[in-house]
Design an enzyme around this catalytic site. Structure first.
Site, PDB file in Angstrom:
ATOM      1  N   ARG A 187       6.332   3.089   3.706  1.00 32.26           N
ATOM      2  CA  ARG A 187       7.401   2.625   2.832  1.00 32.26           C
ATOM      3  C   ARG A 187       7.899   3.702   1.882  1.00 32.26           C
ATOM      4  O   ARG A 187       8.977   3.587   1.312  1.00 32.26           O
ATOM      5  CB  ARG A 187       6.941   1.379   2.072  1.00 32.26           C
ATOM      6  CG  ARG A 187       6.727   0.170   2.997  1.00 32.26           C
ATOM      7  CD  ARG A 187       6.224  -1.037   2.238  1.00 32.26           C
ATOM      8  NE  ARG A 187       4.915  -0.806   1.626  1.00 32.26           N
ATOM      9  CZ  ARG A 187       4.300  -1.651   0.808  1.00 32.26           C
ATOM     10  NH1 ARG A 187       4.901  -2.787   0.501  1.00 32.26           N
ATOM     11  NH2 ARG A 187       3.122  -1.371   0.304  1.00 32.26           N
TER      12      ARG A 187
ATOM     13  N   GLU B 173      -7.525   0.547  -1.685  1.00 32.54           N
ATOM     14  CA  GLU B 173      -8.147  -0.631  -2.287  1.00 32.54           C
ATOM     15  C   GLU B 173      -8.997  -1.371  -1.254  1.00 32.54           C
ATOM     16  O   GLU B 173      -9.967  -2.041  -1.594  1.00 32.54           O
ATOM     17  CB  GLU B 173      -7.070  -1.602  -2.796  1.00 32.54           C
ATOM     18  CG  GLU B 173      -6.215  -1.075  -3.928  1.00 32.54           C
ATOM     19  CD  GLU B 173      -5.073  -2.034  -4.205  1.00 32.54           C
ATOM     20  OE1 GLU B 173      -5.271  -2.942  -5.037  1.00 32.54           O
ATOM     21  OE2 GLU B 173      -4.014  -1.895  -3.580  1.00 32.54           O
TER      22      GLU B 173
END
Length: 520
Positions: free
Chosen positions: A406, A443
């Site tokens: 992105r 994460e």
């Protein structure tokens, strides 16, 4: 005489006569004017035989000394006549503040007699050389910090060299010094219409110095920037308001707009005497308008239809917000961000926040996924984000590295907006050829980024771009790849920063700019 091998001083004093280079004859003929009266001096200034803000100031100072010598002769002390001459000299060209400043300064010594006035004027000649040398030194240091570490492609407008000063020059003096340090690949010299001070004078000075240059028609400068032919713009100034708004040769404002559009540093080099602290901003600067004959014909040949009129301002005013820095002998002034632009940044952040969509427990339990799809679907928003980042990092980068996947969207828009090359950091196995690789923690797991070895050049200043900053792992890997290629990290930019995860702190000392912050 031929212009080759001409003396270096543009102004001298010869027993009551002002000797000046007649700049109208260059580059084909070098000739000197011997100015013996106030009327001759005023005509030389108005006709641009003597030009350049510092030079006309010095000529004005010598003109007052000449008048004092004439009106204080044979026991006569006609101070009112000297002041009247001084007033006429100061009004010869209204935009350049140096002229009125210099006239006032030498008039302050009139009570001490003509020799004191002359001594002050001669001291100003020596002072101008020292002032210019100091400003040039500061300007060179600045340019070297905001441009790539390689020979530079520079662009300049009008003439700001030794012809426009007592010696050395201002912006052109900085270019000459950069060339002496091996930092100039080429100089694009704007013609500077309608009187072609760039094509006639700056080109001549650069040729004398042996510095590579090409002439650039004024209207092609923006195109040159869009094609990556310009690393920095260097110009002089005729008057600077207290907020940094700068009057300079007509066409300067357009150059500044184009430079801002393409993220190119725009640097003004001028002496402190060019500042007019009595003006709050550029709206109070009087702009000289010159004869239509300068536009409707050239050297006696008419090019426009009979009866054609012309809009022919000699100067324009560049708003301070478009200027990277104004360099004088004493300081480097960096115009601040206007409050209106701060408000624009806030509005943009609010627009982004309002279009984010959250998906809990995606892609793994405990992780909240922020989907930016709504941002990219909003007409004009991607362009606004790119423009905001281009402005934030203006003059500090010359390549964008976009992170898959992105980050490609904002990175591509930013590179296109700024007119700089785009490099891609991709996931493993997607790039052909030899690659550099860097691993990082997410994460929710581990991953790796790769770039082709030839995607960045040593010395490039690279702006790393991604969509979301969480823990900083992805951008940290991007920075590692930049440095492995021998390039420099110019900064990092993201659409959204998730606060509370320490990402920006982990990326220190790199500068991180996020367009929107939301809690993790």
């Amino acid at each position: 005489m031929s212009a080759a091998g001409a003396p270096t001083a543009s102004l001298t004093w010869d027993e009551g006569t002002i000797v000046a280079v007649d700049q109208r004859g260059l580059p084909h003929e070098y000739r000197e004017l011997r100015l013996e009266t106030t009327d001759q001096l005023i005509e030389a200034i108005r006709s641009l035989a003597v030009r350049g803000a510092p030079a006309i100031g010095l000529a004005g100072a010598l003109g007052v000394a000449q008048s004092a010598r004439r009106h204080f002769a044979d026991g006569c002390r006609d101070g009112s006549a000297v002041r009247a001459d001084a007033e006429r000299i100061a009004a010869a060209r209204p935009t350049a503040v140096n002229l009125a400043w210099a006239v006032r300064r030498v008039l302050g010594r009139l009570g001490e007699g003509p020799q004191a006035v002359l001594a002050e004027a001669m001291a100003m000649l020596d002072e101008d050389i020292a002032v210019n040398s100091a400003a040039v030194s500061r300007a060179v240091e600045l340019v070297e910090t905001v441009t790539p570490a390689r020979p530079l492609r520079l662009l300049t407008h009008c003439n700001t060299g030794r012809l426009a000063t007592a010696a050395v020059g201002t912006a052109l003096g900085a270019i000459v010094e950069l060339a002496a340090r091996g930092r100039v690949a080429e100089v694009l010299v704007d013609e500077t219409r309608p009187l072609l001070q760039g094509a006639r004078l700056t080109a001549w000075e650069l040729g004398e110095a042996g510095i590579p240059y090409r002439l650039c028609i004024d209207s092609a400068a923006a195109a040159a920037m869009s094609q990556g032919l310009v690393d920095c713009v260097l110009v002089g100034a005729d008057r600077i308001a207290s907020n940094g708004d700068t009057a300079n040769k007509i066409g300067t404002y357009g150059l500044a707009v184009a430079a801002a559009r393409h993220g190119i540093p725009f640097v003004v080099v001028a002496p402190e005497s060019t500042w007019d602290e009595g003006l709050a901003d550029g709206s109070g600067i009087v702009i000289e308008e010159r004869s239509a004959d300068e536009v409707t014909g050239w050297q006696g040949t008419r090019s426009a239809p009979a009866g054609a009129t012309a809009y022919n301002p000699a100067f324009d005013v560049t708003p301070a917000e478009l200027i990277t820095a104004i360099v004088t002998e004493r300081r480097v002034f960096r115009p601040g961000r206007p409050a209106g632009r701060e408000r624009q940044a806030t509005v943009l952040s609010e627009r982004i926040a309002g279009l984010l969509e959250e998906f809990p427990d995606h892609p793994t339990p405990g992780v909240t996924f922020r989907d930016l799809g709504g941002l990219y679907a909003e007409p004009g928003l991607l362009a606004a984000m790119a423009a905001r980042l281009a402005d934030e990092f203006r003059g500090r980068y010359d390549r964008v590295l976009a992170v898959e996947a992105r980050g490609f969207l904002l990175g591509s828009a930013l590179a296109a907006h700024a007119g700089v090359p785009l490099a891609l950091a991709r996931k493993p196995g997607k790039l052909p050829g030899t690659v550099h690789s860097a691993s990082y923690a997410l994460e929710y797991g581990q991953d790796r980024l790769e770039v082709r070895k030839e995607s960045m050049d040593p010395g490039d200043r690279v702006l790393c771009v991604d969509d979301v900053l969480a823990t900083g792992g992805t951008l940290g890997a991007a920075a590692e790849l930049v440095e492995t290629c021998g390039a420099q990290v110019a900064g990092m930019a993201v659409v959204v920063e998730l606060t509370g995860l320490g990402g920006a702190r982990r990326l220190a000392p790199h500068r991180v700019v996020s367009l929107c912050e939301v809690p993790a």
